[in-house]
Each structure stands twice: as structure tokens, then as C-alpha cells.
Design a protein around this motif. Sequence first.
Motif, PDB file in Angstrom:
ATOM      1  N   LEU A 190       0.789  -1.236   0.000  1.00 43.92           N
ATOM      2  CA  LEU A 190       0.000   0.000   0.000  1.00 43.92           C
ATOM      3  C   LEU A 190       0.822   1.289   0.000  1.00 43.92           C
ATOM      4  CD1 LEU A 190      -2.984  -1.117   2.264  1.00 43.92           C
ATOM      5  CD2 LEU A 190      -2.887  -1.017  -0.234  1.00 43.92           C
ATOM      6  N   PRO A 191       1.947   1.373   0.732  1.00 47.99           N
ATOM      7  CA  PRO A 191       2.694   2.631   0.698  1.00 47.99           C
ATOM      8  C   PRO A 191       3.260   2.977  -0.683  1.00 47.99           C
ATOM      9  CG  PRO A 191       3.380   1.267   2.561  1.00 47.99           C
ATOM     10  CD  PRO A 191       2.536   0.399   1.672  1.00 47.99           C
ATOM     11  N   LYS A 192       3.356   1.986  -1.573  1.00 51.28           N
ATOM     12  CA  LYS A 192       3.891   2.226  -2.922  1.00 51.28           C
ATOM     13  C   LYS A 192       2.818   2.650  -3.918  1.00 51.28           C
ATOM     14  CE  LYS A 192       7.140  -1.607  -2.216  1.00 51.28           C
ATOM     15  NZ  LYS A 192       7.398  -3.009  -2.603  1.00 51.28           N
ATOM     16  N   ALA A 193       1.549   2.613  -3.493  1.00 48.72           N
ATOM     17  CA  ALA A 193       0.443   2.725  -4.449  1.00 48.72           C
ATOM     18  C   ALA A 193       0.098   4.164  -4.796  1.00 48.72           C
ATOM     19  CB  ALA A 193      -0.789   2.033  -3.879  1.00 48.72           C
ATOM     20  N   ASP A 194       0.265   4.540  -6.074  1.00 43.74           N
ATOM     21  CA  ASP A 194      -0.372   5.763  -6.558  1.00 43.74           C
ATOM     22  C   ASP A 194      -1.837   5.486  -6.846  1.00 43.74           C
ATOM     23  OD1 ASP A 194       2.155   7.328  -6.804  1.00 43.74           O
ATOM     24  OD2 ASP A 194       2.623   5.795  -8.299  1.00 43.74           O
ATOM     25  N   LEU A 195      -2.090   4.262  -7.290  1.00 46.55           N
ATOM     26  CA  LEU A 195      -3.444   3.835  -7.644  1.00 46.55           C
ATOM     27  C   LEU A 195      -3.727   2.519  -6.934  1.00 46.55           C
ATOM     28  CD1 LEU A 195      -2.709   4.112 -11.484  1.00 46.55           C
ATOM     29  CD2 LEU A 195      -3.783   5.899 -10.097  1.00 46.55           C
ATOM     30  N   VAL A 196      -4.889   2.429  -6.277  1.00 47.53           N
ATOM     31  CA  VAL A 196      -5.304   1.158  -5.672  1.00 47.53           C
ATOM     32  C   VAL A 196      -6.591   0.731  -6.367  1.00 47.53           C
ATOM     33  CG1 VAL A 196      -6.016  -0.023  -3.558  1.00 47.53           C
ATOM     34  CG2 VAL A 196      -4.312   1.822  -3.451  1.00 47.53           C
ATOM     35  N   VAL A 197      -6.586  -0.445  -6.966  1.00 53.05           N
ATOM     36  CA  VAL A 197      -7.776  -0.937  -7.662  1.00 53.05           C
ATOM     37  C   VAL A 197      -8.248  -2.208  -6.969  1.00 53.05           C
ATOM     38  CG1 VAL A 197      -8.669  -1.877  -9.829  1.00 53.05           C
ATOM     39  CG2 VAL A 197      -7.115   0.095  -9.862  1.00 53.05           C
ATOM     40  N   ALA A 198      -9.419  -2.139  -6.340  1.00 61.14           N
ATOM     41  CA  ALA A 198      -9.948  -3.288  -5.603  1.00 61.14           C
ATOM     42  C   ALA A 198     -10.969  -4.010  -6.454  1.00 61.14           C
ATOM     43  CB  ALA A 198     -10.578  -2.829  -4.298  1.00 61.14           C
ATOM     44  N   VAL A 199     -10.724  -5.290  -6.660  1.00 66.67           N
ATOM     45  CA  VAL A 199     -11.624  -6.073  -7.498  1.00 66.67           C
ATOM     46  C   VAL A 199     -11.760  -7.470  -6.869  1.00 66.67           C
ATOM     47  CG1 VAL A 199      -9.723  -6.548  -9.136  1.00 66.67           C
ATOM     48  CG2 VAL A 199     -12.071  -6.768  -9.907  1.00 66.67           C
ATOM     49  N   LEU A 200     -11.936  -7.444  -5.552  1.00 69.30           N
ATOM     50  CA  LEU A 200     -12.068  -8.689  -4.795  1.00 69.30           C
ATOM     51  C   LEU A 200     -13.522  -9.137  -4.738  1.00 69.30           C
ATOM     52  CD1 LEU A 200      -9.705  -7.774  -1.839  1.00 69.30           C
ATOM     53  CD2 LEU A 200      -9.335  -9.668  -3.426  1.00 69.30           C
ATOM     54  N   PRO A 201     -13.771 -10.428  -4.825  1.00 68.08           N
ATOM     55  CA  PRO A 201     -15.131 -10.931  -4.632  1.00 68.08           C
ATOM     56  C   PRO A 201     -15.494 -10.829  -3.154  1.00 68.08           C
ATOM     57  CG  PRO A 201     -13.604 -12.769  -4.784  1.00 68.08           C
ATOM     58  CD  PRO A 201     -12.794 -11.514  -4.972  1.00 68.08           C
ATOM     59  N   SER A 202     -16.794 -10.968  -2.858  1.00 62.89           N
ATOM     60  CA  SER A 202     -17.235 -10.937  -1.474  1.00 62.89           C
ATOM     61  C   SER A 202     -17.158 -12.342  -0.888  1.00 62.89           C
ATOM     62  CB  SER A 202     -18.675 -10.416  -1.426  1.00 62.89           C
ATOM     63  OG  SER A 202     -19.123 -10.406  -0.104  1.00 62.89           O
ATOM     64  N   THR A 203     -16.256 -12.537   0.041  1.00 62.80           N
ATOM     65  CA  THR A 203     -16.178 -13.812   0.773  1.00 62.80           C
ATOM     66  C   THR A 203     -16.010 -13.443   2.239  1.00 62.80           C
ATOM     67  OG1 THR A 203     -13.761 -13.956   0.704  1.00 62.80           O
ATOM     68  CG2 THR A 203     -14.955 -14.881  -1.179  1.00 62.80           C
ATOM     69  N   ARG A 204     -16.066 -14.445   3.091  1.00 63.37           N
ATOM     70  CA  ARG A 204     -15.856 -14.160   4.515  1.00 63.37           C
ATOM     71  C   ARG A 204     -14.524 -13.453   4.733  1.00 63.37           C
ATOM     72  NH1 ARG A 204     -18.532 -19.428   6.430  1.00 63.37           N
ATOM     73  NH2 ARG A 204     -17.233 -19.985   4.686  1.00 63.37           N
ATOM     74  N   GLU A 205     -13.496 -13.875   3.941  1.00 66.22           N
ATOM     75  CA  GLU A 205     -12.150 -13.333   4.163  1.00 66.22           C
ATOM     76  C   GLU A 205     -11.981 -11.889   3.685  1.00 66.22           C
ATOM     77  OE1 GLU A 205     -11.162 -16.557   2.027  1.00 66.22           O
ATOM     78  OE2 GLU A 205     -10.078 -17.682   3.583  1.00 66.22           O
ATOM     79  N   THR A 206     -12.740 -11.503   2.644  1.00 65.52           N
ATOM     80  CA  THR A 206     -12.556 -10.150   2.122  1.00 65.52           C
ATOM     81  C   THR A 206     -13.519  -9.150   2.745  1.00 65.52           C
ATOM     82  OG1 THR A 206     -14.090 -10.510   0.282  1.00 65.52           O
ATOM     83  CG2 THR A 206     -11.767 -11.053  -0.106  1.00 65.52           C
ATOM     84  N   SER A 207     -14.510  -9.633   3.482  1.00 63.14           N
ATOM     85  CA  SER A 207     -15.498  -8.743   4.061  1.00 63.14           C
ATOM     86  C   SER A 207     -14.834  -7.821   5.092  1.00 63.14           C
ATOM     87  CB  SER A 207     -16.602  -9.596   4.706  1.00 63.14           C
ATOM     88  OG  SER A 207     -17.594  -8.777   5.248  1.00 63.14           O
ATOM     89  N   TYR A 208     -14.917  -6.512   4.822  1.00 63.88           N
ATOM     90  CA  TYR A 208     -14.299  -5.484   5.676  1.00 63.88           C
ATOM     91  C   TYR A 208     -12.805  -5.741   5.911  1.00 63.88           C
ATOM     92  CZ  TYR A 208     -19.017  -3.972   5.847  1.00 63.88           C
ATOM     93  OH  TYR A 208     -20.253  -3.537   5.450  1.00 63.88           O
ATOM     94  N   LEU A 209     -12.165  -6.219   4.848  1.00 63.29           N
ATOM     95  CA  LEU A 209     -10.715  -6.445   4.884  1.00 63.29           C
ATOM     96  C   LEU A 209      -9.945  -5.131   5.060  1.00 63.29           C
ATOM     97  CD1 LEU A 209      -8.299  -8.494   4.144  1.00 63.29           C
ATOM     98  CD2 LEU A 209      -8.530  -7.596   1.832  1.00 63.29           C
ATOM     99  N   LEU A 210     -10.400  -4.077   4.349  1.00 61.44           N
ATOM    100  CA  LEU A 210      -9.692  -2.793   4.420  1.00 61.44           C
ATOM    101  C   LEU A 210     -10.202  -1.976   5.594  1.00 61.44           C
ATOM    102  CD1 LEU A 210      -9.268  -1.466   0.759  1.00 61.44           C
ATOM    103  CD2 LEU A 210      -7.659  -2.779   2.162  1.00 61.44           C
ATOM    104  N   LYS A 211      -9.249  -1.505   6.391  1.00 65.59           N
ATOM    105  CA  LYS A 211      -9.580  -0.719   7.579  1.00 65.59           C
ATOM    106  C   LYS A 211      -8.827   0.601   7.535  1.00 65.59           C
ATOM    107  CE  LYS A 211     -10.666  -4.756  10.314  1.00 65.59           C
ATOM    108  NZ  LYS A 211     -10.534  -5.706   9.164  1.00 65.59           N
ATOM    109  N   GLU A 212      -9.092   1.434   8.515  1.00 66.72           N
ATOM    110  CA  GLU A 212      -8.489   2.764   8.520  1.00 66.72           C
ATOM    111  C   GLU A 212      -6.972   2.700   8.382  1.00 66.72           C
ATOM    112  OE1 GLU A 212      -9.663   5.285  11.817  1.00 66.72           O
ATOM    113  OE2 GLU A 212      -8.159   6.773  11.206  1.00 66.72           O
TER     114      GLU A 212
END
Lengths: 317, 317
Positions: A190-212
Amino acid sequence: MKVVSAIKRVPEDIKARLKNNFEQVEFFFCHGMKEAKALIAEADVLITYGEDVTPEMIGEAVNLKWIMVLSAGMDQMPFEEIEKRNIVVTNVRGIHRKQMAEYAISMLLQVYRQAKTMIESEHNHEWNRRISIREINGQTMVLLGTGAIAQETARIAKAFRIKTIGVSKSGKAKDYFDETLPVDRIEEALPKADLVVAVLPSTRETSYLLKEEHFQLMPDHAVFLNMGRGDLVASHVILKAVRNHQIGHAVLDVFEEEPLPEDHTFWGEKNITVTPHFSGKSPQYIPRGFDLFEQNLQSFLNRDGEMKNLIDPKRRY
Amino acid sequence: MKVVSAIKRVPEDIKARLKNNFEQVEFFFCHGMKEAKALIAEADVLITYGEDVTPEMIGEAVNLKWIMVLSAGMDQMPFEEIEKRNIVVTNVRGIHRKQMAEYAISMLLQVYRQAKTMIESEHNHEWNRRISIREINGQTMVLLGTGAIAQETARIAKAFRIKTIGVSKSGKAKDYFDETLPVDRIEEALPKADLVVAVLPSTRETSYLLKEEHFQLMPDHAVFLNMGRGDLVASHVILKAVRNHQIGHAVLDVFEEEPLPEDHTFWGEKNITVTPHFSGKSPQYIPRGFDLFEQNLQSFLNRDGEMKNLIDPKRRY
């Protein structure tokens, strides 16, 4: 053999082609599931978007051997009944990739080139050369997901000479990614990202994966684009990230609640761009879906075991 | 040896790098030509945008051996005096290609994806999924010009799986073009064009090259984009083509008269998009120009005959 399609507005040329190429098959092209239901008892094959298949219908469909789902999401399919009956299920995973890659590149260019300001100036008949434009070449894109859609986006990004880093469950190397990392090392990407593109399916593991904390790791000029699922990150986290300048801009096509309510804060937020969950939309959607169906029908008839996008009813993907 | 630069706002890191890499050279970084003029009599090398070099200055610049023009257009250079004195001229042909390719792809996506309507819906807090979006993959792009900028645009277009046809003076084959045609066969290319991208320089031969008959040859859904020169086609011809639905949309970055007057019809025209001649704008413009200058300075000092983008004062390009 009888194929019942519940898909509305199938172009006539596709109907004609199927009838012509499979003379041994009877096709019933219905205008939606209501019409299709009446024929379900005789159907060997059902073509559906998968949102309106009930357990009762599976019970009635005594001849049913194969359901072709013209969608990638399978959340509403009655898999218990399907499994008991050994009905084959296939979907159209992968046919969203072209339009979604075009959506992503288009929206990132829109933000980088300040298209909204440009269009406003144009609207005001104003020859405004003060707009500061950034180039996407030379930037680094972190893709959350490395499946078909992420890979197609990365492929085009590479043509723009963008560095691509993929984050996936396994972190396995894939074509068009300069690097790949497993999701438990997302903090390195993430610290290297100029662009972040999220294209994850909804599964138990990806649900609310990204936090503050994840938005805090991104550079303050980063553009975050979500075209995967709305439950990847809570709305208030995105809002805070944008308002506190943890990131520069968020482009959102998916939301916790859809349609996004008219009075939602996102709509009026300067550094958020809202689109109405249409990254997967395409005039080619039905033609591509039926192309895949046709290939699978050939394999189904030949019993050659080559059917594409077979769904495991236990794992449901 | 003395290098006088008339370029405003050269970043400090570039100045420092040059001074550091060429200790035998004295650099004078002036804020524009007014300041540079005072030093012209001592200059061995002049760096300029090329719009403000007068015959008198060439006369005064008794030591001048090389003019580096940080632009591609050379219309206003006093080539007669330059030729008499055997002064070397180089320009930055080619450094516009990245930003101009991004401009072209971005604007074509904007039109194909109805970005203006989408932004208006967003402005109205409207979850509008009725917008009909087209994909650019699978389309055919006719590029008028096959130089560095056209080629970079074609290269990225190929990544989008767009078919590319180049039209140039010679029609010589070039990388990233599926086909190339000489300009006297332009009539064969235009009927195939979903997208027409004009990136021709202004010469006697290209001036008002496109006429009404050419727009009649294009499909009625074609998008015409001009980022070359404004005198490629008369304004009234474009207006007629759009209003009579000979084409679907025109994206114009260059005009017969610039800035485009506030009351010009183009501004309010639904199927015309006006941008203020900024396809060549880039925050990387000066860094890229000075990168090229630095390479050329090395060759100039070594007298190795490897200087890039040498201009023939007779042909003026």
C-alpha cells in the motif's frame, strides 16, 4: 433435448445461430423467469441470471441436468437442492473483464486529468489551461485481487507503463503483475500505491478487509477505486480517509447499500466519485454469455468433460 | 562554455544535476527571454521555446553554435540567419507522445462511456444505470499521422485490442499499426473508422486536408478527435458533420482560432467536446525536455555526431 432460457432480450441473430448450429436441440427463449417457469418441467438445460431460481423450481424441473448462470455472483442459488440432484452448474466468470478493465482505466484517467473541472470549464465556455493534469504512465498500481478482471486491468496498465503489484490470497505470481504478494503482506504494497484498484469478490475473508490503518498506509495522493464488492470497506472509513487527506480521491462503483441513497454523503463529496454499480455493464454482455454457453453446450452434448466455469456446489464457486 | 536558458521555472534539481554533471560548462538559467537576451552575446548554447528568437538576436549572439528548442513547432524560428551562421538546431520532437496518447485514449473513453451524462447524474445524486456505455475494445481506429505521437497512441490502442490503421504521406508500415496507407488512399480507411485520431503537423499538404466528403465517408457513429493542428479542417465542416450526423462526436483540442472565442458555436454543441489545446500539457514536460538536452549536450561536447532531433534549416523540420 430442451433448453429453456429465462434471459430477456436475447438478440435474434444469437437465437438463429443456436438453432442453426444445434438442430437436435429445442430452444425456448422466454422473456424472463415468469415465462420460463411454465416450461421448467420439460427443461434439460436452464439459462438464467441465477437470482430467481428457487428450491421449488429445482423440484419441479425433473429433467434438469445443467444450469447455465449468466452472472458471476451465485449467492442466491439453491445449491443444496442442486447438489442432491447432481445438476451441473456453470457461470460466466471472466466475461466481465473487458468492460471492468475499461471502467478502471477510464475512471483513473478521469481523476488524473481532472475531467470534472475540465467539463465544467467547457460548460462555462472557458478556455481554461490552468487545470493541472497528471499522467498515469510511470505510476504504481496496487490491485487487490489477481483474477481475470484484475489481470486484464493490469495488462492494459502495463501498456501505459504503469508498475503493477497484485495482492491475492496466495500471492502466486501471475502474468501482467510486476510483483504479487499474499494478502497478509498487504501492508508492504500500500505505501507504494499511486493507484489502488480493488476487485475482490465478497467472501468471509474479504469482508471489511480494508480498515483505517490501510488507508493511512497509502500515499496522500493515492486514488482508491473499488469495483469489487461494497463490503470490502466501511463507508465511514472511506469518508474519513478522503476528508483527512489520507488519500487523494476515491472512485466507488460498489457500496454497502445499493442503490446508494439519494441523501448519502458520498454524492456531494469533492474527492469521491460515485458510479452506479455499472463497471460490469456492457452491450456485449449477452453475446459474450451466449458465446460461452454455446461452447459449453457443445461439450455438454459431446460429454467430453470440457465444460468451462464449472461450479462446485459445496464451495459455491 | 556558456549555456543560456530562457526557460521559466526550471526545477532546482534539474539545474543542480546539470551543473554537477558538466563542470566545464557555465549555466545561466534565466526567467524568460527578456532576461536571457542580456546574456545572448556570450552564449554558446541557447535553450528556448523557439517563439521569441529574432533575427537580431542571432546577429548579437556572436558565439552561438547550438539552439535547443524545447518545443516541436518551429514556425517562428529565423532559419535564414541560423543557416547562414551554421548554427545547429535541435528540438524535442517526441516528448509529447506520452501525454498526448493519454489525452486521446482518455477522451475517447470519455465519449464512449458517456462521462458527461454520468457526471451530471452524479451531480444530481441520481443512481442512473440507464446510461448506455460502449466499449472501445474491438473498435477500429484510423490515425491520421504515423509519427511518434500517433505510434504511441496506436501502441496503447493495441493493448485495448483496437484495430489500428495509420494514414501518412508515404503509407510506410510502422510498428503498432495493423495497416498503413498513403494519404492519397485515405478514402479507403475512413469508412472503417469507429475512431479517427488526427495528429498531423501543420504543413502545406495537411492544411485543410479534411473536407466534407471525408466526414461523409466516416460511419455515423464515428468519433473524430483532433489533437494535431487546427487548420486540418474548417470549423464549419466539423459543425456540419456533427449536426448532420455524418459522425457521432467530435473531440477538439486544436482550432482555427485559439483561444476558441467564448461565443463560438462549438462550446455549446452537444456532440462536440472542446478542450483548451492541452493535449501536450504535462508536469513532465520540462524534465523530459532537459533530459533530452542533457543527452545532446554530452554529444555536443564530445563532437560525436550523435545529437538527437537535429533540424534541417532548409526543410525546417
